[in-house]
Enzyme design. Structure first.
Site, short mmCIF file in Angstrom:
data_model
loop_
_atom_site.label_atom_id
_atom_site.label_comp_id
_atom_site.label_asym_id
_atom_site.label_seq_id
_atom_site.Cartn_x
_atom_site.Cartn_y
_atom_site.Cartn_z
N ASP A 36 -19.54 35.04 39.85
CA ASP A 36 -18.33 34.44 40.44
C ASP A 36 -17.36 34.86 41.68
O ASP A 36 -17.52 35.05 42.75
CB ASP A 36 -16.92 33.03 39.69
CG ASP A 36 -17.73 32.26 39.26
OD1 ASP A 36 -19.07 31.48 39.47
OD2 ASP A 36 -16.78 31.32 38.76
N GLU A 37 -17.31 36.21 41.48
CA GLU A 37 -16.95 37.30 41.96
C GLU A 37 -17.53 37.75 43.03
O GLU A 37 -16.85 37.74 44.26
CB GLU A 37 -16.58 38.45 41.16
CG GLU A 37 -15.04 38.43 40.07
CD GLU A 37 -13.96 36.94 39.79
OE1 GLU A 37 -13.25 37.20 41.38
OE2 GLU A 37 -13.28 36.75 39.11
N HIS A 68 -11.54 30.53 35.55
CA HIS A 68 -11.83 32.87 34.48
C HIS A 68 -10.58 32.51 33.77
O HIS A 68 -11.20 32.90 32.26
CB HIS A 68 -11.69 33.49 35.85
CG HIS A 68 -13.00 33.32 36.70
ND1 HIS A 68 -13.18 34.15 37.62
CD2 HIS A 68 -14.04 32.41 37.06
CE1 HIS A 68 -14.23 34.12 38.75
NE2 HIS A 68 -13.92 32.72 38.35
N GLU A 81 -5.83 36.75 35.60
CA GLU A 81 -6.96 35.63 36.33
C GLU A 81 -5.43 34.50 36.52
O GLU A 81 -5.95 33.76 37.00
CB GLU A 81 -8.14 35.27 35.01
CG GLU A 81 -9.57 36.31 35.63
CD GLU A 81 -10.34 36.27 36.77
OE1 GLU A 81 -9.53 35.27 37.86
OE2 GLU A 81 -10.76 37.41 37.58
N GLU A 88 -11.23 29.95 40.76
CA GLU A 88 -10.94 30.98 39.75
C GLU A 88 -10.52 30.70 38.93
O GLU A 88 -9.86 31.21 37.93
CB GLU A 88 -10.18 31.63 40.51
CG GLU A 88 -10.72 32.85 42.09
CD GLU A 88 -10.98 34.41 41.43
OE1 GLU A 88 -10.83 33.97 40.50
OE2 GLU A 88 -11.71 34.52 42.32
N GLU A 113 -12.08 41.36 45.03
CA GLU A 113 -13.27 40.71 44.76
C GLU A 113 -14.17 42.01 44.04
O GLU A 113 -14.82 41.28 42.50
CB GLU A 113 -13.82 39.98 45.11
CG GLU A 113 -12.98 38.20 45.57
CD GLU A 113 -12.20 37.63 45.05
OE1 GLU A 113 -13.33 38.39 44.12
OE2 GLU A 113 -11.88 36.56 45.05
N TRP A 167 -20.31 26.31 36.56
CA TRP A 167 -20.00 25.49 34.67
C TRP A 167 -18.76 25.70 34.77
O TRP A 167 -17.40 25.96 35.87
CB TRP A 167 -20.68 27.41 34.39
CG TRP A 167 -19.54 28.58 35.17
CD1 TRP A 167 -20.17 29.44 36.11
CD2 TRP A 167 -18.02 29.49 34.65
NE1 TRP A 167 -18.48 30.26 36.64
CE2 TRP A 167 -18.20 30.32 35.91
CE3 TRP A 167 -17.51 28.52 33.92
CZ2 TRP A 167 -16.61 31.24 35.11
CZ3 TRP A 167 -16.53 29.51 33.97
CH2 TRP A 167 -15.99 30.71 34.59
N THR A 184 -12.92 43.14 40.61
CA THR A 184 -12.88 42.11 39.28
C THR A 184 -14.60 41.84 39.32
O THR A 184 -14.52 41.96 38.07
CB THR A 184 -12.49 40.59 39.55
OG1 THR A 184 -12.38 40.62 41.27
CG2 THR A 184 -10.77 41.09 39.77
N HIS A 231 -17.48 35.53 46.01
CA HIS A 231 -16.50 35.69 46.22
C HIS A 231 -16.15 36.52 47.78
O HIS A 231 -16.11 36.46 48.55
CB HIS A 231 -14.81 35.24 45.83
CG HIS A 231 -15.59 34.48 44.47
ND1 HIS A 231 -13.77 34.69 43.44
CD2 HIS A 231 -15.62 33.64 45.51
CE1 HIS A 231 -14.27 32.84 43.17
NE2 HIS A 231 -15.06 32.86 43.67
FE LIG Z 1 -12.93 36.57 42.56
FE LIG Z 2 -11.58 35.35 38.93
#
Ligand SMILES: [Fe+2]
Ligand SMILES: [Fe+2]
Length: 387
Positions: free
Chosen positions: A253-254, A171, A130, A168, A221, A85, A224, A257
């Protein structure tokens, strides 16, 4: 040889079995709440005893030998750019013409009316966390054995770090633009805080040591993921489903990760359990600090404390969450049943970590009485928020 006691909460003085060439810098007193006047704040972000390059040089070979494994097992956690995205997909789109754009901005501003000022303080704090990304990429590139030696190194560790960083970066961009369009925060103060904060850097105490570094990134991660996830729930309650989708998408996403970094520690536990177990204990003993703990807005010497108090009070990230993350990793890495620990130090580390959640809960029950008082935060226009 000095032994390590994992029974105290204090900053430990750990010594590796065969001490590496270690540079020790003493940059002032250990006063984490100390803030400097603006001209000095950027120059002196280091306020505690810092140890560098604590990984014995012979361990470099382990990270070199893991490169094919990283290629096969970690790089797949990257998402191809074409499948990722992008911020514009969640924002008013200027390509649709000025009227449509203005309408979307008005709708956005309408949607956020139901969200509290406290919510916006948290959103700013998360955005700054971020957006201080250059700090984190720099930090990861201080880890011995895995750093990006050239800025475009073909080493799989470096490929991962760059791809992670590129993911990242979206974000902060997305949250910042949303905040800007919302009209709810003083962007000048927010932007100043970001500049101060990137200038100050971070002090996460990983000593250029990738064992400790990847424990930190795993933990961070997951933290977050949880924080953005909770912000999404509050956005729904406050009547902004688009913001909820934004926070939820970032949280996903986090999570990805987290899975990558967690897998690295899992692998290190498999091939080098003693060192990895000690590294986990060491990081837990130092206590994982939120990355932007040196943040400053040019006005409030306690701005991080205020932000942390709000996020704790609103239940978005609490000391209970910290314990739950730790408990999760104890289970995920099977630390209680970890085999192959051949030194007393490693076994003490295991014992320390596995008993730590209970200990923290005891402290938490004793200390977790939050006073509530109003405070003026520069990010919110002329208003008081409750910390
Ligand atoms: Fe992350
Ligand atoms: Fe992030």
């Amino acid at each position: 040889m000095q032994t390590t006691s994992f029974s105290q909460f204090n900053i430990p003085s750990i010594v590796w079995a065969s001490p590496p060439p270690t540079t020790t810098m003493l940059c002032g007193k250990t006063t984490s709440t100390r803030r400097l006047s603006p001209p000095n704040a950027v120059a002196s972000s280091t306020s505690r005893h810092q140890v560098t390059h604590s990984m014995p040089p012979e361990k470099l070979e382990i990270f070199k030998s893991l490169e094919p494994w990283v290629f096969e097992n970690i790089l797949p956690f990257r998402k191809p750019v074409e499948k990722c995205w992008q911020p514009i997909e969640f924002l008013p789109d200027p390509s649709q013409g000025p009227e449509h754009f203005e309408e979307e901005v008005r709708a956005l501003r309408q949607r956020v009316l139901g969200l509290s000022d406290e919510y916006f303080v948290m959103l700013v704090g998360n955005m700054l966390t971020e957006d201080a990304l250059p700090t984190y990429q720099t930090a990861i590139n201080t880890f011995d054995g895995v750093r990006d030696e050239t800025g475009s190194s073909p080493c799989p560790w470096a490929i991962w770090t760059r791809a992670w960083s590129a993911e990242e970066n979206r974000h902060g961009d997305l949250l910042r633009t949303y905040l800007y369009l919302s009209g709810r925060v003083d962007m000048l103060m927010v932007e100043k805080t970001l500049q101060y904060s990137i200038g100050a850097g971070i002090d996460i105490g990983v000593e250029n040591n990738p064992y400790m570094g990847f424990v930190y990134t795993s933990f961070q991660e997951r933290a977050t993921n949880l924080t953005h996830g909770n912000m999404a729930k509050l956005a729904i309650e406050g009547g902004d489903p688009v913001l909820a989708r934004i926070c939820g998408t970032i949280a996903a996403d986090e999570k990805r990760h987290e899975n990558a970094y967690t897998k690295i520690i899992e692998k290190l536990l498999e091939i080098d359990p003693n060192t990895t177990m000690i590294a986990i204990a060491y990081m837990m003993k130092k206590r994982i600090t939120m990355p932007l703990h040196l943040m400053y807005d040019g006005q409030d010497p306690n701005i991080f404390k205020h932000f942390s108090a709000i996020i704790q009070k609103q239940g978005v990230y609490t000391s209970r969450d910290y314990v739950e993350i730790l408990e999760f990793f104890i289970r995920r890495w099977k630390l209680e049943k970890l085999e192959g620990l051949t030194t007393g130090e490693a076994r003490r580390a295991q014992d320390f970590v596995c008993k730590l959640p209970r200990k923290i809960k005891r402290f938490e029950n004793r200390d977790n009485i939050l006073d509530s008082h109003p405070v003026k935060l520069s990010w919110i226009f002329n208003k008081q928020v409750c910390v």
